[in-house]
Design a protein around this motif. Structure first.
Motif, PDB file in Angstrom:
ATOM      1  N   LYS A 183       0.846  -1.210   0.000  1.00  0.00           N
ATOM      2  CA  LYS A 183       0.000   0.000   0.000  1.00  0.00           C
ATOM      3  C   LYS A 183       0.881   1.259   0.000  1.00  0.00           C
ATOM      4  O   LYS A 183       0.605   2.233  -0.707  1.00  0.00           O
ATOM      5  CB  LYS A 183      -0.921  -0.045   1.227  1.00  0.00           C
ATOM      6  CG  LYS A 183      -1.682   1.214   1.528  1.00  0.00           C
ATOM      7  CD  LYS A 183      -2.918   1.346   0.657  1.00  0.00           C
ATOM      8  CE  LYS A 183      -3.882   2.447   1.074  1.00  0.00           C
ATOM      9  NZ  LYS A 183      -3.342   3.717   1.436  1.00  0.00           N
ATOM     10  N   THR A 184       1.977   1.223   0.786  1.00  0.00           N
ATOM     11  CA  THR A 184       2.906   2.365   0.810  1.00  0.00           C
ATOM     12  C   THR A 184       3.449   2.630  -0.604  1.00  0.00           C
ATOM     13  O   THR A 184       3.561   3.775  -1.045  1.00  0.00           O
ATOM     14  CB  THR A 184       4.086   2.057   1.767  1.00  0.00           C
ATOM     15  OG1 THR A 184       3.556   1.802   3.061  1.00  0.00           O
ATOM     16  CG2 THR A 184       5.096   3.183   1.822  1.00  0.00           C
ATOM     17  N   ASP A 199       0.546   3.813  -3.086  1.00  0.00           N
ATOM     18  CA  ASP A 199       0.114   5.194  -2.821  1.00  0.00           C
ATOM     19  C   ASP A 199       0.827   6.172  -3.743  1.00  0.00           C
ATOM     20  O   ASP A 199       0.269   7.172  -4.156  1.00  0.00           O
ATOM     21  CB  ASP A 199       0.485   5.594  -1.368  1.00  0.00           C
ATOM     22  CG  ASP A 199      -0.585   5.181  -0.373  1.00  0.00           C
ATOM     23  OD1 ASP A 199      -1.733   4.977  -0.788  1.00  0.00           O
ATOM     24  OD2 ASP A 199      -0.240   5.065   0.820  1.00  0.00           O
ATOM     25  N   GLN A 200       2.078   5.886  -4.019  1.00  0.00           N
ATOM     26  CA  GLN A 200       2.883   6.797  -4.844  1.00  0.00           C
ATOM     27  C   GLN A 200       2.977   6.335  -6.283  1.00  0.00           C
ATOM     28  O   GLN A 200       3.161   7.151  -7.187  1.00  0.00           O
ATOM     29  CB  GLN A 200       4.317   6.876  -4.276  1.00  0.00           C
ATOM     30  CG  GLN A 200       4.437   7.554  -2.947  1.00  0.00           C
ATOM     31  CD  GLN A 200       4.057   9.020  -3.046  1.00  0.00           C
ATOM     32  OE1 GLN A 200       2.979   9.408  -2.621  1.00  0.00           O
ATOM     33  NE2 GLN A 200       4.920   9.837  -3.620  1.00  0.00           N
ATOM     34  N   ILE A 234       1.240   3.491  -8.807  1.00  0.00           N
ATOM     35  CA  ILE A 234       0.268   2.414  -8.997  1.00  0.00           C
ATOM     36  C   ILE A 234       0.829   1.303  -9.897  1.00  0.00           C
ATOM     37  O   ILE A 234       0.319   0.184  -9.888  1.00  0.00           O
ATOM     38  CB  ILE A 234      -1.089   2.978  -9.505  1.00  0.00           C
ATOM     39  CG1 ILE A 234      -2.217   1.977  -9.307  1.00  0.00           C
ATOM     40  CG2 ILE A 234      -0.996   3.414 -10.962  1.00  0.00           C
ATOM     41  CD1 ILE A 234      -2.515   1.631  -7.877  1.00  0.00           C
ATOM     42  N   PHE A 265      -7.354   0.478  -3.028  1.00  0.00           N
ATOM     43  CA  PHE A 265      -7.979   1.810  -3.130  1.00  0.00           C
ATOM     44  C   PHE A 265      -9.451   1.695  -3.501  1.00  0.00           C
ATOM     45  O   PHE A 265      -9.858   0.758  -4.187  1.00  0.00           O
ATOM     46  CB  PHE A 265      -7.261   2.652  -4.192  1.00  0.00           C
ATOM     47  CG  PHE A 265      -5.790   2.799  -3.927  1.00  0.00           C
ATOM     48  CD1 PHE A 265      -5.335   3.619  -2.905  1.00  0.00           C
ATOM     49  CD2 PHE A 265      -4.861   2.098  -4.688  1.00  0.00           C
ATOM     50  CE1 PHE A 265      -3.976   3.738  -2.642  1.00  0.00           C
ATOM     51  CE2 PHE A 265      -3.501   2.213  -4.426  1.00  0.00           C
ATOM     52  CZ  PHE A 265      -3.058   3.031  -3.400  1.00  0.00           C
ATOM     53  N   ARG A 308      -5.512   7.535 -10.915  1.00  0.00           N
ATOM     54  CA  ARG A 308      -5.605   8.585  -9.895  1.00  0.00           C
ATOM     55  C   ARG A 308      -6.889   9.406 -10.078  1.00  0.00           C
ATOM     56  O   ARG A 308      -7.550   9.767  -9.107  1.00  0.00           O
ATOM     57  CB  ARG A 308      -4.347   9.472  -9.988  1.00  0.00           C
ATOM     58  CG  ARG A 308      -4.207  10.523  -8.915  1.00  0.00           C
ATOM     59  CD  ARG A 308      -4.243   9.933  -7.504  1.00  0.00           C
ATOM     60  NE  ARG A 308      -3.123   9.069  -7.183  1.00  0.00           N
ATOM     61  CZ  ARG A 308      -2.145   9.346  -6.332  1.00  0.00           C
ATOM     62  NH1 ARG A 308      -2.147  10.496  -5.698  1.00  0.00           N
ATOM     63  NH2 ARG A 308      -1.180   8.478  -6.079  1.00  0.00           N
ATOM     64  N   ARG A 325       0.489  10.618 -12.785  1.00  0.00           N
ATOM     65  CA  ARG A 325      -0.113  10.830 -11.453  1.00  0.00           C
ATOM     66  C   ARG A 325      -0.220  12.318 -11.128  1.00  0.00           C
ATOM     67  O   ARG A 325      -1.263  12.809 -10.697  1.00  0.00           O
ATOM     68  CB  ARG A 325       0.771  10.121 -10.419  1.00  0.00           C
ATOM     69  CG  ARG A 325       0.378  10.287  -8.991  1.00  0.00           C
ATOM     70  CD  ARG A 325       1.550   9.997  -8.063  1.00  0.00           C
ATOM     71  NE  ARG A 325       2.598  11.010  -8.178  1.00  0.00           N
ATOM     72  CZ  ARG A 325       3.821  10.905  -7.650  1.00  0.00           C
ATOM     73  NH1 ARG A 325       4.151   9.825  -6.981  1.00  0.00           N
ATOM     74  NH2 ARG A 325       4.708  11.873  -7.784  1.00  0.00           N
TER      75      ARG A 325
END
Ligand SMILES: Cc1cc2nc3c(=O)[nH]c(=O)nc-3n(C[C@H](O)[C@H](O)[C@H](O)COP(=O)(O)OP(=O)(O)OC[C@H]3O[C@@H](n4cnc5c(N)ncnc54)[C@H](O)[C@@H]3O)c2cc1C
Ligand code: SF4
Length: 444
Positions: free
Chosen positions: A78-79, A82-83, A85, A135, A160, A430
């Protein structure tokens, strides 16, 4: 995708199925849980970690490694996601040796960085194998955004935007998504159909429709997209490949075309390759074309680059990989002519000298025997949509990808910013999505 017509010297089935399987096997096999724990233990969890700054998507690397160390691979994934995908693909294809792992303090201290790329793959593969998508979408905004191109930039932008509650339609010229992840990256970096699996996983967010074989400029116009949507993002890559002034012989072709054919082949033994292959260029495409030609069974593969070894855009690690697979390098030489009788037999080069940024021929030439010549001398935006300002051969943008047209953003290889890497395209897609979101919601 059909093979091009065979020319003498270019033939299929040069190697056995076992040899082909070995040559095209996973370049960096995945870590198991124990190996990942051992690799994670090497991290110093630096404050102000230089590896984060070296990552174009600025993943919190010490945090995800700490989560792996604590046996929380889903949290680590997930970390990463988050930045980024496409963190699964980037874990496989990023030249980490020139990005996060080059910056790692253990590389500086001991010449042995933390294996960030392989740890990233461990975390992302674990979550994807469990079929989880971390997500969900925000409440619907009622806004519609057109994304052109389903490559890394377009996919990152679309995901995003969908997360922020917008509806997205991707217009993709090809019959499959993924861009160069599907048609370009070397097979041994992304085995077992990973590019398509990753897109399927990414689309689990919902709210993204992909319309295939819809090319901007052929099937749809920019004006129509602007009229029918609240914003447009262009992530069309660089579809044109440079050629030689003199390339009028069969057996001479762009390396990207050869690689795309290879990536789409169901049976590698049916793929034709020369006995003597010459690759012109010095970037990742040149290395990939050379290593894969060798992997298909070419006897001699030579990469010829116009400048010195230290100026090659491919990293030293990639050059070493090619050398370890039997590829020969010639530096400081540029092509001047191909020779043959309809079919290429030789390629002629002039030796060069560097004079600052300039190159000049020394006057000395030589010829290499070749039955296949692969040109990896760059790509460009051959057909840019009208009305958009250019910066040389790419689109000109400001800030987070704003083009010269209102309501139109762009990112990835088709723009002039950053290195042409998967991870850079993801970052730009993003960031453009966040800027589009802020603009549409009146926050920008
Ligand atoms: C052979 C090769 C090997 C590479 N290896 C690596 C590597 O190992 N690691 C790495 O980090 N980077 C690598 N790269 C670079 C990396 O692949 C690119 O930087 C990245 O794919 C750029 O993403 P993008 O989305 O901007 O463009 P692309 O991946 O090119 O995607 C563009 C998409 O737009 C579509 N499109 C184009 N024109 C239109 C149109 N008119 N209408 C609709 N759709 C359109 C295309 O079909 C494609 O799907 C490699 C590149 C090549 C060529
Ligand atoms: S620089 Fe290396 S040791 Fe430091 S946090 Fe990053 S990966 Fe860990």
């Amino acid at each position: 995708m059909a093979n091009t017509p065979l020319t003498p010297g270019i033939a299929p089935s040069r190697l056995s199925a076992e040899d082909l399987a070995r040559n095209f096997g996973d370049l960096h096999p995945p870590l198991d849980g124990h190996e990942a724990a051992v690799a994670a233990d090497r991290c110093y969890f630096c404050y102000d970690a230089p590896c984060i700054a070296a990552c174009p998507t600025e993943i919190d690397i010490p945090l995800f490694i700490r989560q792996i160390q604590a046996d929380q691979p889903a949290a680590a994934a997930k970390t990463i996601f988050d930045q980024n995908i496409l963190g699964g693909m980037c874990a496989r294809v990023c030249p980490t040796e020139t990005l996060c792992e080059e910056a790692c303090v253990r590389e500086a201290a001991e010449g042995e960085p933390v294996q960030i790329g392989r740890l990233q793959r461990y975390a992302t593969d674990t979550m994807m194998a469990a079929g989880e998508h971390p997500f969900t979408r925000a409440a619907a905004t009622g806004k519609r955004v057109a994304v052109v191109g389903a490559g890394p930039a377009g996919l990152a932008c679309a995901h995003r935007l969908a997360m922020r509650g917008h509806d997205v339609v991707i217009y993709e010229a090809k019959p499959k998504p993924g861009g160069l992840n599907e048609y370009g990256i070397a097979s041994y970096k992304t085995v077992e159909g990973f590019a398509q699996r990753e897109v399927d996983w990414l689309l689990q967010i919902g709210g993204i429709e992909i319309r295939y074989e819809q090319a901007l400029g052929r099937d749809v116009t920019l004006d129509a997209l602007r009229d029918g949507h609240d914003a447009v993002f262009l992530g069309i890559g660089l579809p044109g490949a440079y050629g030689l002034d003199d390339a009028g012989h069969d057996g001479v072709r762009p390396a990207v075309e050869f690689i795309a054919e290879l990536r789409q082949a169901d049976d590698l033994s049916a793929l034709a390759v020369g006995r003597r292959v010459v690759v012109v260029g010095g970037g990742m495409t040149a290395i990939d074309a050379a290593v894969q030609s060798k992997g298909l069974g070419a006897d001699e593969v030579t990469v010829v680059y116009r400048r010195g070894k230290g100026r090659m855009p491919a990293s030293a690690w990639e050059q070493d990989l090619a050398a370890s697979r039997g590829v020969r390098f010639i530096h400081n030489a540029q092509p001047v002519a191909t020779h043959g009788n309809g079919t290429v037999r030789e390629i002629e080069f002039a030796y060069t000298e560097e004079d600052g940024p300039n190159l000049r021929p020394t006057g000395e030439t030589f010829r290499l025997a070749a039955d296949q010549v692969l040109l990896a001398i760059g790509q460009w935006l051959d057909e840019a949509p009208e009305g958009l300002e250019r910066d040389g051969t790419t689109l000109s943008t400001q800030g987070a990808g704003r083009t010269s047209l209102d309501g139109v953003w762009a990112g990835g290889d088709c723009t002039h910013r950053g290195e042409d890497l998967t991870v850079t395209a993801v970052a730009q897609g993003r960031d453009a999505a966040e800027d589009i979101h802020a603009t549409l919601m009146g926050e920008g």
